[in-house]
Design a protein around this motif. Sequence first.
Motif, PDB file in Angstrom:
ATOM      1  N   GLY A   1       0.796  -1.234   0.000  1.00 31.06           N
ATOM      2  CA  GLY A   1       0.000   0.000   0.000  1.00 31.06           C
ATOM      3  C   GLY A   1       0.821   1.274   0.000  1.00 31.06           C
ATOM      4  O   GLY A   1       0.332   2.330   0.415  1.00 31.06           O
ATOM      5  N   VAL A   2       2.046   1.206  -0.472  1.00 30.53           N
ATOM      6  CA  VAL A   2       2.920   2.389  -0.483  1.00 30.53           C
ATOM      7  C   VAL A   2       2.422   3.444  -1.463  1.00 30.53           C
ATOM      8  O   VAL A   2       2.612   4.642  -1.236  1.00 30.53           O
ATOM      9  N   PHE A   3       1.735   3.029  -2.520  1.00 31.26           N
ATOM     10  CA  PHE A   3       1.251   3.985  -3.513  1.00 31.26           C
ATOM     11  C   PHE A   3       0.016   4.756  -3.051  1.00 31.26           C
ATOM     12  O   PHE A   3      -0.537   5.547  -3.804  1.00 31.26           O
ATOM     13  N   ASP A   4      -0.397   4.538  -1.804  1.00 33.33           N
ATOM     14  CA  ASP A   4      -1.523   5.289  -1.257  1.00 33.33           C
ATOM     15  C   ASP A   4      -1.130   6.713  -0.864  1.00 33.33           C
ATOM     16  O   ASP A   4      -1.989   7.534  -0.569  1.00 33.33           O
ATOM     17  N   VAL A   5       0.189   6.983  -0.817  1.00 29.41           N
ATOM     18  CA  VAL A   5       0.680   8.305  -0.404  1.00 29.41           C
ATOM     19  C   VAL A   5       1.500   8.931  -1.526  1.00 29.41           C
ATOM     20  O   VAL A   5       1.961   8.245  -2.437  1.00 29.41           O
ATOM     21  N   LEU A   6       1.694  10.230  -1.425  1.00 28.05           N
ATOM     22  CA  LEU A   6       2.549  10.926  -2.385  1.00 28.05           C
ATOM     23  C   LEU A   6       4.002  10.492  -2.203  1.00 28.05           C
ATOM     24  O   LEU A   6       4.452  10.298  -1.076  1.00 28.05           O
ATOM     25  N   PRO A   7       4.728  10.351  -3.296  1.00 33.70           N
ATOM     26  CA  PRO A   7       6.164  10.095  -3.165  1.00 33.70           C
ATOM     27  C   PRO A   7       6.843  11.356  -2.636  1.00 33.70           C
ATOM     28  O   PRO A   7       6.264  12.440  -2.673  1.00 33.70           O
ATOM     29  N   GLY A   8       8.067  11.190  -2.147  1.00 32.39           N
ATOM     30  CA  GLY A   8       8.748  12.333  -1.554  1.00 32.39           C
ATOM     31  C   GLY A   8      10.172  12.522  -2.030  1.00 32.39           C
ATOM     32  O   GLY A   8      10.759  11.631  -2.656  1.00 32.39           O
ATOM     33  N   ILE A   9      10.716  13.677  -1.701  1.00 35.29           N
ATOM     34  CA  ILE A   9      12.108  13.975  -2.008  1.00 35.29           C
ATOM     35  C   ILE A   9      13.014  13.199  -1.059  1.00 35.29           C
ATOM     36  O   ILE A   9      14.073  12.716  -1.440  1.00 35.29           O
ATOM     37  N   THR A  10      12.597  13.064   0.188  1.00 35.28           N
ATOM     38  CA  THR A  10      13.367  12.316   1.177  1.00 35.28           C
ATOM     39  C   THR A  10      12.414  11.525   2.050  1.00 35.28           C
ATOM     40  O   THR A  10      11.207  11.711   1.999  1.00 35.28           O
ATOM     41  N   GLY A  11      12.992  10.661   2.858  1.00 35.55           N
ATOM     42  CA  GLY A  11      12.184   9.856   3.752  1.00 35.55           C
ATOM     43  C   GLY A  11      13.047   8.957   4.624  1.00 35.55           C
ATOM     44  O   GLY A  11      14.275   9.086   4.644  1.00 35.55           O
ATOM     45  N   LEU A  12      12.400   8.054   5.309  1.00 34.89           N
ATOM     46  CA  LEU A  12      13.081   7.158   6.244  1.00 34.89           C
ATOM     47  C   LEU A  12      14.177   6.345   5.572  1.00 34.89           C
ATOM     48  O   LEU A  12      15.289   6.228   6.097  1.00 34.89           O
ATOM     49  N   ALA A  13      13.892   5.782   4.411  1.00 33.75           N
ATOM     50  CA  ALA A  13      14.900   4.971   3.714  1.00 33.75           C
ATOM     51  C   ALA A  13      16.112   5.814   3.339  1.00 33.75           C
ATOM     52  O   ALA A  13      17.258   5.385   3.512  1.00 33.75           O
ATOM     53  N   GLN A  14      15.882   7.013   2.842  1.00 32.47           N
ATOM     54  CA  GLN A  14      16.988   7.859   2.395  1.00 32.47           C
ATOM     55  C   GLN A  14      17.903   8.246   3.552  1.00 32.47           C
ATOM     56  O   GLN A  14      19.112   8.216   3.402  1.00 32.47           O
ATOM     57  N   VAL A  15      17.336   8.617   4.690  1.00 36.81           N
ATOM     58  CA  VAL A  15      18.189   9.038   5.806  1.00 36.81           C
ATOM     59  C   VAL A  15      18.884   7.849   6.465  1.00 36.81           C
ATOM     60  O   VAL A  15      19.791   8.036   7.266  1.00 36.81           O
ATOM     61  N   ASN A  16      18.475   6.642   6.081  1.00 34.17           N
ATOM     62  CA  ASN A  16      19.134   5.436   6.590  1.00 34.17           C
ATOM     63  C   ASN A  16      20.000   4.761   5.529  1.00 34.17           C
ATOM     64  O   ASN A  16      20.465   3.642   5.727  1.00 34.17           O
ATOM     65  N   GLY A  17      20.194   5.429   4.391  1.00 33.75           N
ATOM     66  CA  GLY A  17      21.089   4.925   3.355  1.00 33.75           C
ATOM     67  C   GLY A  17      20.571   3.717   2.598  1.00 33.75           C
ATOM     68  O   GLY A  17      21.344   2.964   2.022  1.00 33.75           O
TER      69      GLY A  17
ATOM     70  N   LYS B   1      17.325  15.703   9.077  1.00 33.33           N
ATOM     71  CA  LYS B   1      18.392  14.721   8.840  1.00 33.33           C
ATOM     72  C   LYS B   1      18.909  14.824   7.403  1.00 33.33           C
ATOM     73  O   LYS B   1      20.101  14.684   7.157  1.00 33.33           O
ATOM     74  N   THR B   2      18.020  15.058   6.461  1.00 32.72           N
ATOM     75  CA  THR B   2      18.428  15.193   5.064  1.00 32.72           C
ATOM     76  C   THR B   2      19.290  16.441   4.869  1.00 32.72           C
ATOM     77  O   THR B   2      20.350  16.379   4.247  1.00 32.72           O
ATOM     78  N   VAL B   3      18.836  17.562   5.420  1.00 33.59           N
ATOM     79  CA  VAL B   3      19.586  18.815   5.297  1.00 33.59           C
ATOM     80  C   VAL B   3      20.967  18.682   5.940  1.00 33.59           C
ATOM     81  O   VAL B   3      21.955  19.211   5.439  1.00 33.59           O
ATOM     82  N   LEU B   4      21.046  17.931   7.036  1.00 32.45           N
ATOM     83  CA  LEU B   4      22.325  17.733   7.725  1.00 32.45           C
ATOM     84  C   LEU B   4      23.197  16.668   7.062  1.00 32.45           C
ATOM     85  O   LEU B   4      24.294  16.386   7.531  1.00 32.45           O
ATOM     86  N   GLY B   5      22.692  16.063   5.979  1.00 35.36           N
ATOM     87  CA  GLY B   5      23.497  15.128   5.202  1.00 35.36           C
ATOM     88  C   GLY B   5      23.470  13.687   5.667  1.00 35.36           C
ATOM     89  O   GLY B   5      24.309  12.887   5.254  1.00 35.36           O
ATOM     90  N   GLN B   6      22.514  13.309   6.507  1.00 38.58           N
ATOM     91  CA  GLN B   6      22.445  11.923   6.959  1.00 38.58           C
ATOM     92  C   GLN B   6      21.920  11.033   5.846  1.00 38.58           C
ATOM     93  O   GLN B   6      21.005  11.389   5.122  1.00 38.58           O
ATOM     94  N   GLY B   7      22.513   9.856   5.718  1.00 35.31           N
ATOM     95  CA  GLY B   7      22.112   8.909   4.686  1.00 35.31           C
ATOM     96  C   GLY B   7      22.658   9.294   3.339  1.00 35.31           C
ATOM     97  O   GLY B   7      23.079  10.424   3.113  1.00 35.31           O
ATOM     98  N   SER B   8      22.668   8.338   2.452  1.00 37.37           N
ATOM     99  CA  SER B   8      23.202   8.628   1.119  1.00 37.37           C
ATOM    100  C   SER B   8      22.165   8.414   0.039  1.00 37.37           C
ATOM    101  O   SER B   8      22.431   8.664  -1.121  1.00 37.37           O
TER     102      SER B   8
END
Length: 182
Positions: free
Chosen positions: A123-139, A170-177
């Motif tokens: 059900g991930v497509f029930d929400v808008l996609p984003g520029i950043t998120g949990l996966a991104q800040v965790n690499g 976390k994204t602005v501070l550069g966490q995750g790749s």
Amino acid sequence: MIRAFDFVFSLLGLVLGFPVLLLLTLIGFLDTGSPVFRQERVGRRRKTFTLVKFRTMKLDTASVATHLACSSSVTRFGCFLRRSKLDELPQLINVFKGEMSLVGPRPCLPNQTELITAREALGVFDVLPGITGLAQVNGIDMSQPEYLAEWDRKMIDEMSVKNYFIYLIKTVLGQGSGDRIK
């Protein structure tokens, strides 16, 4: 409430960041001759939209998921844009238009069928996609589709105004790749 934050922050980012956007566009033009990159992505309810970013790769690079792209395709200016995450700035247009959120699952390509299937099942497509998120800040990138879809679902289940701001900070501070190039 999050849509209101998205609208206000994207508008502020576009207005206040206009000089930076203009400068990066001019430098990008000198780098590749075509500074803006547009690509079809899968959004909410599996509706496709055109994602806008600054170009970081050579013009003849194949349109594949980032983890499948070759690092030699990235230009020197593109390396800077990726490292600083400034290549993402034009996506504020997508956020302003309501095609994306600042925080949400990263939009995938229409040909990433494994990821689409895994996200559909959760059900991930029930929400808008984003520029950043949990996966991104965790690499976590798109190289492990089912694992990524699970993290996307976790983010959706735990989404709150507090977490929205945590992921942004976390994204602005550069966490995750985020999505890595091999």
